[in-house]
Design a protein around this motif. Structure first.
Motif, short mmCIF file in Angstrom:
data_model
loop_
_atom_site.label_atom_id
_atom_site.label_comp_id
_atom_site.label_asym_id
_atom_site.label_seq_id
_atom_site.Cartn_x
_atom_site.Cartn_y
_atom_site.Cartn_z
N ASN A 361 0.83 -1.21 0.00
CA ASN A 361 0.00 0.00 0.00
C ASN A 361 0.86 1.26 0.00
O ASN A 361 0.56 2.23 -0.71
CB ASN A 361 -0.93 0.01 1.21
CG ASN A 361 -1.98 -1.09 1.15
OD1 ASN A 361 -2.40 -1.48 0.07
ND2 ASN A 361 -2.39 -1.59 2.30
N TYR A 364 2.47 1.69 -3.37
CA TYR A 364 1.52 2.26 -4.33
C TYR A 364 1.38 3.76 -4.12
O TYR A 364 1.43 4.55 -5.10
CB TYR A 364 0.17 1.58 -4.17
CG TYR A 364 -0.95 2.27 -4.91
CD1 TYR A 364 -1.13 2.09 -6.28
CD2 TYR A 364 -1.81 3.13 -4.23
CE1 TYR A 364 -2.15 2.74 -6.95
CE2 TYR A 364 -2.84 3.77 -4.90
CZ TYR A 364 -3.01 3.58 -6.26
OH TYR A 364 -4.01 4.23 -6.92
N LEU A 383 5.53 1.34 -8.44
CA LEU A 383 4.24 0.79 -8.85
C LEU A 383 4.37 -0.65 -9.33
O LEU A 383 3.44 -1.45 -9.14
CB LEU A 383 3.63 1.67 -9.96
CG LEU A 383 3.14 3.05 -9.50
CD1 LEU A 383 2.69 3.89 -10.69
CD2 LEU A 383 1.99 2.91 -8.49
N ALA A 386 4.48 -2.62 -6.23
CA ALA A 386 3.16 -2.66 -5.61
C ALA A 386 2.22 -3.56 -6.38
O ALA A 386 1.40 -4.28 -5.77
CB ALA A 386 2.59 -1.23 -5.55
N GLY A 387 2.29 -3.54 -7.71
CA GLY A 387 1.40 -4.37 -8.50
C GLY A 387 1.57 -5.85 -8.23
O GLY A 387 0.63 -6.64 -8.41
N LEU A 390 -0.06 -6.11 -4.13
CA LEU A 390 -1.35 -5.58 -3.69
C LEU A 390 -2.41 -6.67 -3.67
O LEU A 390 -2.52 -7.47 -4.59
CB LEU A 390 -1.80 -4.44 -4.62
CG LEU A 390 -1.07 -3.12 -4.44
CD1 LEU A 390 -1.45 -2.14 -5.55
CD2 LEU A 390 -1.38 -2.50 -3.08
N LEU A 395 -6.88 -1.05 -5.73
CA LEU A 395 -5.51 -0.56 -5.80
C LEU A 395 -4.72 -1.32 -6.87
O LEU A 395 -3.87 -0.73 -7.57
CB LEU A 395 -4.82 -0.70 -4.44
CG LEU A 395 -5.35 0.20 -3.31
CD1 LEU A 395 -4.47 0.04 -2.07
CD2 LEU A 395 -5.38 1.66 -3.73
N TYR A 396 -4.98 -2.61 -6.97
CA TYR A 396 -4.29 -3.41 -7.99
C TYR A 396 -4.62 -2.87 -9.38
O TYR A 396 -3.71 -2.68 -10.23
CB TYR A 396 -4.74 -4.87 -7.86
CG TYR A 396 -4.14 -5.81 -8.86
CD1 TYR A 396 -2.90 -6.38 -8.66
CD2 TYR A 396 -4.85 -6.15 -10.02
CE1 TYR A 396 -2.36 -7.25 -9.59
CE2 TYR A 396 -4.32 -7.03 -10.94
CZ TYR A 396 -3.06 -7.58 -10.73
OH TYR A 396 -2.52 -8.44 -11.65
N ALA A 399 -2.93 0.57 -9.91
CA ALA A 399 -1.47 0.49 -10.10
C ALA A 399 -1.12 0.10 -11.53
O ALA A 399 -0.25 0.72 -12.17
CB ALA A 399 -0.89 -0.51 -9.10
#
Length: 434
Positions: A361, A364, A383, A386-387, A390, A395-396, A399
């Protein structure tokens, strides 16, 4: 021991009588012309004692004979009184067992028996209280049967019976009737009537039944959509420990959120926020919801970020202090204002991400902040990380959409297509429990 003492006393009496009667030479002469009758003193005493006993027995028999009508009347009254109390208890038992029709019939039978007793001239000490309770039980049964006309009729009769406080042995009976009337008004979705019933209670009753009265007021205010009044009532209930600590926090949190949801422009939202206490403002759910409302209403985003500061500090200092759903909402609320974010918040986000490099999180949020600041390389790195980590589908998706936009800006069609495909495959992505 007692039997031995009684035996000794009996022997003593027998000895005294034997001594007195054995040596008693006295005689009594009765002259009844032309006769003369000589009687011993002992015989006269025995005759007198026998006559006394017979006279006493005859008087007792006559008294019992003449009292038979009174005893019969008392027996009938006692039977009717027993039937009255039996009907009243039966009404209570039937009511708590869910047999409402039988409960109403039993309560009406109790009223009939009380009227019969009153017609016969037998006044019970608790006659007024019995009538009030019978009408209350009948009204409660009618309420359960959705027979509102019968309920209102019995309720009014109960109030009329308990109106004279000089005759009422227990003033709490009338207060109980008023509290039940307030509950029925709430069940009928009539909060104004419920509040009016509560206002009719005397001050002494309001102090004694503070927690119950506040519970009723809380329900009435919520039904009437008077959120601020309901919130103030919930605070009082929490203060008096009418709920557990967790339940009180949940109720206050829900009402505070509802109060903020009722704002339809930034000015109203600021007024609603000012009505909250400091403890309520520091609740992460309340602060995040307030910030989301400010973003939705296109208000002052720096003010919204200030509201989020306690929740942010709690998340940073205690990684498990916020649930996954709240962490996602906090990230989305902060992302909405990244265009106007100041240097202090950028430093906070960067520091938090550096201290927790594996937090998807934070990765991201930091990546989106870098993207807003046109730091393309760092944004793509954060990102991408994060991808991969997540768990929240929103959020996925965001991103990978941001990565697709970055790839298109630099002319990398292959990476852009891959990012678009990952964003489109959101349904196959594992979803975290909220």
């Amino acid at each position: 021991m007692r039997a031995a003492l009684w035996l000794l006393a009996l022997f003593a009496v027998a000895a005294a009588v034997a001594l007195f009667a054995g040596n008693n030479q006295g005689t009594i002469t009765v002259f009844w012309p032309p006769w003369r009758v000589d009687l011993s003193l002992n015989l006269v005493l025995v005759i007198l004692l026998t006559l006394f006993v017979l006279l006493h027995a005859a008087l007792r028999a006559l008294a019992a004979l003449f009292s038979l009508p009174t005893q019969a009347r008392q027996w009938r009254m006692q039977q009717k009184e027993r039937m009255l109390h039996s009907a009243l208890l039966d009404a209570m038992v039937q009511l708590i067992s869910g047999r409402f029709s039988r409960a109403r019939k039993a309560a009406q039978a109790a009223l009939t028996q009380e009227k019969t007793l009153a017609a016969l001239g037998a006044s019970l000490p608790q006659a007024q209280q019995v009538r009030v309770l019978s009408h209350l039980l009948a009204a409660e049964s009618a309420q359960a049967l959705q027979d509102r006309p019968a309920r209102d009729a019995h309720l009014q009769q109960a109030l009329n019976e308990s109106a004279d406080r000089n005759l009422l042995a227990s003033p709490e009976t009338r207060e109980g009737v008023q509290l039940r009337a307030a509950r029925w008004a709430l069940e009928d979705r009539d909060p104004a009537a419920a509040l009016a019933r509560l206002e009719e209670l005397p001050q002494g009753a309001q102090r004694r039944t503070l927690a119950l009265r506040l519970r009723l007021r809380l329900k009435a205010a919520r039904q009437d959509r008077r959120t601020l009044e309901a919130l103030e009532t919930a605070r009082l209930l929490a203060k008096h420990r009418a709920f557990s600590e967790a339940a009180a926090q949940s109720i206050v949190r829900g009402l505070a959120t509802e109060l903020l949801s009722g704002a339809h422009d930034p000015a109203q939202l600021l007024r609603a926020w000012s009505e909250l206490e400091t403890v309520e403002r520091e609740m992460p759910e309340v602060a995040i919801h307030a910030a989301q409302r400010m973003v939705l209403l296109k208000g002052d985003l720096p003010v919204a970020r200030n509201w989020l500061l306690p929740a942010w500090e709690r998340m940073v200092s205690l990684p498990r202090g916020l649930g996954d759903a709240l962490r996602v909402k906090l990230a989305l609320a902060l992302e909405a204002g990244l265009d106007s974010v100041d240097a202090d918040w950028l430093a906070r986000i960067e520091s938090a991400q550096r201290n927790n490099p594996r937090d998807a999180n934070l990765q991201y949020l930091a990546g989106m902040a870098c993207m807003k600041r046109q730091l393309w390389g760092k944004a793509q790195q954060l990102l991408s990380q994060a991808g991969m980590g997540l768990q929240d589908p929103e959020l996925y998706r965001r991103a990978w959409l941001a990565l697709a936009q970055l790839a298109e800006d630099r002319g990398d069609a292959e990476q852009a297509a891959l990012a678009w495909r990952n964003a489109a495959q959101i349904d196959n992505h594992p979803v975290s429990l909220r």
